[in-house]
Design an enzyme around this catalytic site. Structure first.
Site, short mmCIF file in Angstrom:
data_model
loop_
_atom_site.label_atom_id
_atom_site.label_comp_id
_atom_site.label_asym_id
_atom_site.label_seq_id
_atom_site.Cartn_x
_atom_site.Cartn_y
_atom_site.Cartn_z
N TRP A 1 36.66 30.64 26.14
CA TRP A 1 35.26 31.07 26.28
C TRP A 1 35.17 32.60 26.27
O TRP A 1 34.22 33.17 25.76
CB TRP A 1 34.69 30.54 27.60
CG TRP A 1 33.27 30.95 27.85
CD1 TRP A 1 32.15 30.31 27.43
CD2 TRP A 1 32.81 32.10 28.58
NE1 TRP A 1 31.03 30.99 27.84
CE2 TRP A 1 31.41 32.08 28.55
CE3 TRP A 1 33.46 33.14 29.26
CZ2 TRP A 1 30.63 33.06 29.17
CZ3 TRP A 1 32.70 34.12 29.87
CH2 TRP A 1 31.30 34.07 29.82
N HIS A 2 36.20 33.26 26.80
CA HIS A 2 36.15 34.72 26.89
C HIS A 2 36.33 35.42 25.55
O HIS A 2 36.00 36.60 25.41
CB HIS A 2 37.20 35.24 27.87
CG HIS A 2 36.77 35.07 29.30
ND1 HIS A 2 36.89 33.88 29.97
CD2 HIS A 2 36.19 35.93 30.18
CE1 HIS A 2 36.42 34.02 31.20
NE2 HIS A 2 35.98 35.24 31.34
N GLY A 3 36.84 34.70 24.57
CA GLY A 3 36.97 35.35 23.27
C GLY A 3 37.80 34.52 22.33
O GLY A 3 38.66 33.75 22.75
N PHE B 1 31.39 38.81 25.18
CA PHE B 1 31.67 37.38 25.29
C PHE B 1 30.47 36.52 24.92
O PHE B 1 29.37 36.99 24.89
CB PHE B 1 32.15 37.04 26.69
CG PHE B 1 33.28 37.91 27.11
CD1 PHE B 1 34.37 38.08 26.27
CD2 PHE B 1 33.23 38.63 28.28
CE1 PHE B 1 35.41 38.91 26.62
CE2 PHE B 1 34.28 39.47 28.63
CZ PHE B 1 35.36 39.61 27.81
#
Lengths: 468, 376
Positions: free
Chosen positions: A319-321, A468
């Site tokens: 999810w963060h990248g 993000f």
């Protein structure tokens, strides 16, 4: 638009809030929708349409799920429309490049990668919208029949682009009916200025140190410089992101909403499991509610629990990248949490709390190295430098210079990322709590003026969680 | 009224007063303190909004014209210094002066420039000289309690000189200026040398360039301004710093004999003095030395000794030229940063008896304009 900017602080904020306070109750949501769209469009004018269409689809899916409450397949169908659209938007904008690159690498083909700028906040508002349709499907909430009310929820500018991830059920009542009390406006202002100061006065300041270190030759970094650098980032990301959350919660409260808490002094956590109950709390809750529990959580035996944890932490990282380092970062925490659940947690409880905090902090800092280096080569070079395995030596005059130049800022960081000073002041003033109110007013004025001074001369003002 | 209400009024009061004053206050075009033009009201159009140009420009506009902008910036700088920073906005601060940071040496540019200078000498066969003058950051390096990572200019200049062909004369001023670092040889708030610093460089040149330098006492000293906050102060505004003193050293050539011609792509201007005294009204008082930088500046001195000097240079040369001109019939200064055509279009190289490359260390190791010298 960014909260920590002159245009937000001195133009958007006074105009929106004064209009909002002055118009009759029935019109307040319309003011919020219009201001939310301007706020979003300021940074992403071309994606306004997409935002509105996604609101419309989630709204209609919601109506569908609630209308066919006895027809299972139709309910599933409407839920899927919403989930597929939200995940699809995320997948298309955030992950398509990553998948295409990896497919090309693995199979030796060359599919052309379509690159498009990531719409700001897409990771946040898609998750927020899904919380509505999923909860509705699980019959935890009532349907929102008014399109305007639903649009108010999604476009609510304080939480639109960088969280906290406010679930629909958190504010479902307030969207329809809310009182704006003096007390809330006052605390909201305090919290907003607190967040602004954390971001502008602390995060940007210490962040500049990290930028300096990151720009050096990583292979010849002395041990101390490498540690000073990553500690600077450790504080930067905390003050940046928790500052943003404070601003969001403060603004929300000034509008009459109570958003859930997103941070609770994560750097005094006594284990990694504890850390994740204190860091980006709303994201952890989201994955827990919508991924971990539906998968069965810890009720289906040890092996299944471990698998579920790995899945959740893989997704949290991803999810963060859309890069491997974020996946490694997520799985890294997943593995530590599994080990803590298996036996380490019990061992930790027996040692003095100072060492529990140290253990956690050390692992978190190593985590930030993984988080910060998208290029895995540089990641390993940096970790080697931190442990003296490169040729940079232990310390040089450059390390001392950086340390001395930023000593004051580091001390400020330590004081404000722990609750000790705050608790001490409360203890001192316990008989006369109005003294704290006086301090707050001085703080509001000073924080606002000093942040303005830094913003006017800002050459370095990034927002880390906008990526993000 | 209760306490919380007062706090709310104070908060919105501050915000509204700053924003309305910013909107209503008379706007300036130019910031004296920062030495830059301020942005103008952006134009609004669908295209500008869709590509975000309007948003970016209007944010810049409000920041540029924010009420009491200079005071806010000063507040910020003082706070930074209070917290122990010594390097802010690429300017270093030590007790009583500001220094320009040399961020790094661009090896590619340096090698390129060395090659071009050698090639120039080979091609034209002129008597050629080079002088790279250290900047104040290096000369005052010992004033820092802890070394902030200052680049060793002496070592770098030696290295550059070793790459320059033997038949080009090198004028090394590092040790000399190092030994004079207690004297007022660099401005405290500007990146240039004072006339005293320039004088030392000038005397160091006399042997190689073959002229008989004038002793300090024999110059007529004139105070031009004691009210100079220079380029570094524009980047790091701290009012506690003393203002700089700009002095001139006048030789024996009477002004009426001097003829200065400034040439740029579309304009030729003529002046009767090497001193541009109008600059006393401007922020940049260093401009008294030959005015603002122009691509080509000719100084005809009225002396007839047949000696003509061509200088490829940056602005450090401007004050040095006001000393050198006492010994030449003609000096021409070429600023390659501002010239995008072959320099020969504007001058006849055969005319000159000597060619001097005169740069400060900062420009020599960070800029690549010398390469344009040989572009046809």
């Amino acid at each position: 638009m960014v909260f920590s900017s002159i245009i937000f602080l001195y133009f958007f904020l006074p105009i929106v809030f004064l209009t909002y306070y002055l118009v009759p109750k029935n019109y307040k949501n319309i003011i919020l929708i219009v201001s939310g769209i301007i706020f979003y469009g300021w940074g992403e004018p071309i994606y306004i349409g997409m935002l509105i269409i996604s609101i419309l689809i989630d709204y209609l899916s919601g109506l569908g799920i609630s209308k066919f409450k006895d027809q299972k397949y139709l309910r599933v169908l409407f839920l899927m429309i919403s989930v597929v659209m939200n995940i699809g938007l995320l997948g298309f904008f955030k992950y398509s490049g990553f998948f295409i690159d990896n497919i090309n690498n693995i199979f030796g083909v060359s599919i052309e990668s379509v690159s498009h700028p990531l719409p700001i906040g897409i990771s946040f508002y898609t998750f927020q919208s899904m919380s509505y349709t999923i909860d509705l499907f699980m019959k935890k909430i009532k349907v929102q029949k008014s399109f305007l009310n639903f649009a108010t929820y999604v476009t609510l500018f304080p939480q639109l682009v960088a969280g906290p991830i406010v679930r629909y059920k958190d504010i479902s009542d307030e969207i329809v009916e809310r009182d704006i009390k003096t007390n809330d406006v006052y605390y909201g202002i305090y919290q907003f200025v607190k967040g602004l100061s954390k971001k502008v006065l602390i995060a940007n300041n210490i962040g500049y140190l990290w930028t300096t270190v990151k720009g050096m030759d990583l292979e010849s970094l002395p041990v101390i410089t490498a540690w000073v650098g990553i500690l600077a980032f450790t504080f930067q990301i905390y003050f940046d992101f928790s500052g943003y959350s404070d601003m969001a919660c403060g603004l929300g409260r000034m509008l009459g909403f109570k958003f859930p808490k997103n941070f609770n002094y994560p750097y005094i956590a006594k284990s990694i499991s504890d850390f994740w109950r204190r860091w980006h709390i709303t994201l952890g809750d989201w994955f827990k509610s919508y991924v971990y529990f539906p998968l069965g959580g810890n009720r289906r035996g040890l092996a299944r629990t471990i698998l579920n944890l790995i899945i959740v932490w893989f997704l949290t990282g991803f999810w963060h990248g859309a890069n491997w380092n974020f996946i490694i970062w997520g799985v890294y925490f997943g593995i530590i949490i599994i080990i803590e659940k298996l036996f380490l947690g019990k061992v930790l409880e027996k040692i003095p709390s100072f060492f529990q905090i140290l253990y956690t902090f050390f692992l978190v800092v190593i985590g930030w190295v993984i988080f910060e280096f998208i290029d895995l080569n540089n990641l390993f070079i940096y970790i080697k430098s931190m442990f003296g395995l490169n040729n940079g030596g232990f310390i040089d005059s450059g390390s001392v210079y950086l340390l001395v130049s930023y000593l004051f800022v580091f001390i400020v960081c330590i004081i404000f990322s722990t609750p000790y000073l705050k608790n001490y002041i409360y203890k001192l003033c316990k008989t006369e709590l109005e003294i704290i109110d006086h301090f707050r007013v001085i703080f509001i004025v000073l924080g606002l003026i000093l942040s303005t001074a830094y913003l006017i001369d800002a050459s370095y003002n990034p927002f880390l969680y906008f990526r993000f | 009224m209760n306490f919380q209400k007062i706090a709310i009024i104070i908060f919105f009061g501050i915000i509204l007063s700053f924003s309305s004053l910013t909107v209503l206050w008379k706007k300036k075009d130019y910031s004296e303190a920062e030495n830059k033009y301020l942005s103008k009201v952006p134009s609004i159009s669908t295209e500008n909004i869709l590509n975000k140009k309007f948003m970016i420009d209007i944010e810049k506009y409000f920041s540029d014209h924010f009420i009491m902008r200079d005071d806010f910036i000063e507040l910020k700088n003082n706070l930074e210094i209070f917290t122990g920073k010594t390097t802010i906005n690429d300017v270093r601060y030590i007790k009583d002066r500001l220094l320009q940071v040399v961020p790094s040496v661009n090896e590619k540019f340096v090698k390129n420039s060395i090659d071009i200078i050698n090639e120039f000498k080979e091609k034209y066969g002129k008597k050629t000289y080079i002088s790279i003058i250290p900047t104040s950051e290096y000369i005052y390096r010992k004033k820092f309690p802890i070394d902030p990572g200052i680049i060793d200019q002496k070592q770098n200049i030696d290295k550059i000189y070793s790459g320059i062909d033997n038949d080009i004369d090198k004028i090394n001023t590092v040790d000399l200026l190092d030994s004079k670092n207690e004297e007022y040889i660099y401005y405290k708030t500007d990146h240039h040398m004072t006339i005293l610093g320039s004088y030392y460089v000038y005397r160091e040149m006399e042997k190689l360039l073959e002229f008989e330098g004038i002793d300090f006492e024999d110059f007529k000293k004139e105070n031009f301004s004691d009210n100079f906050y220079g380029s570094l102060h524009s980047k790091l505004n701290i009012s506690s710093l003393d203002k700089d003193l700009v002095e001139l050293l006048k030789g024996s050539i009477p002004d009426e004999n001097v003829h200065v011609r400034k040439i740029s792509a579309d304009l030729v201007q003529n002046f009767n003095s090497i001193y541009f005294k109008d600059m006393v009204k401007k922020k940049d008082k260093y401009g008294v030395f030959l005015g603002l930088n122009e691509p080509i500046v000719d100084i005809n001195t009225g002396v007839s000794n047949g000696k003509k000097l061509l200088i490829f240079k940056d602005s450090y040369a401007n004050s040095i030229a006001t000393l050198l001109y006492n010994h030449y019939e003609k000096i021409t200064l070429v600023d390659m940063r501002l010239l995008n055509e072959p320099f020969e279009k504007y001058l006849n190289l055969d005319e000159y008896t000597q060619v001097l490359f005169l740069y400060n260390f900062y420009n020599f190791v960070t800029q690549n304009d010398i390469q344009k010298i040989l572009i046809k």
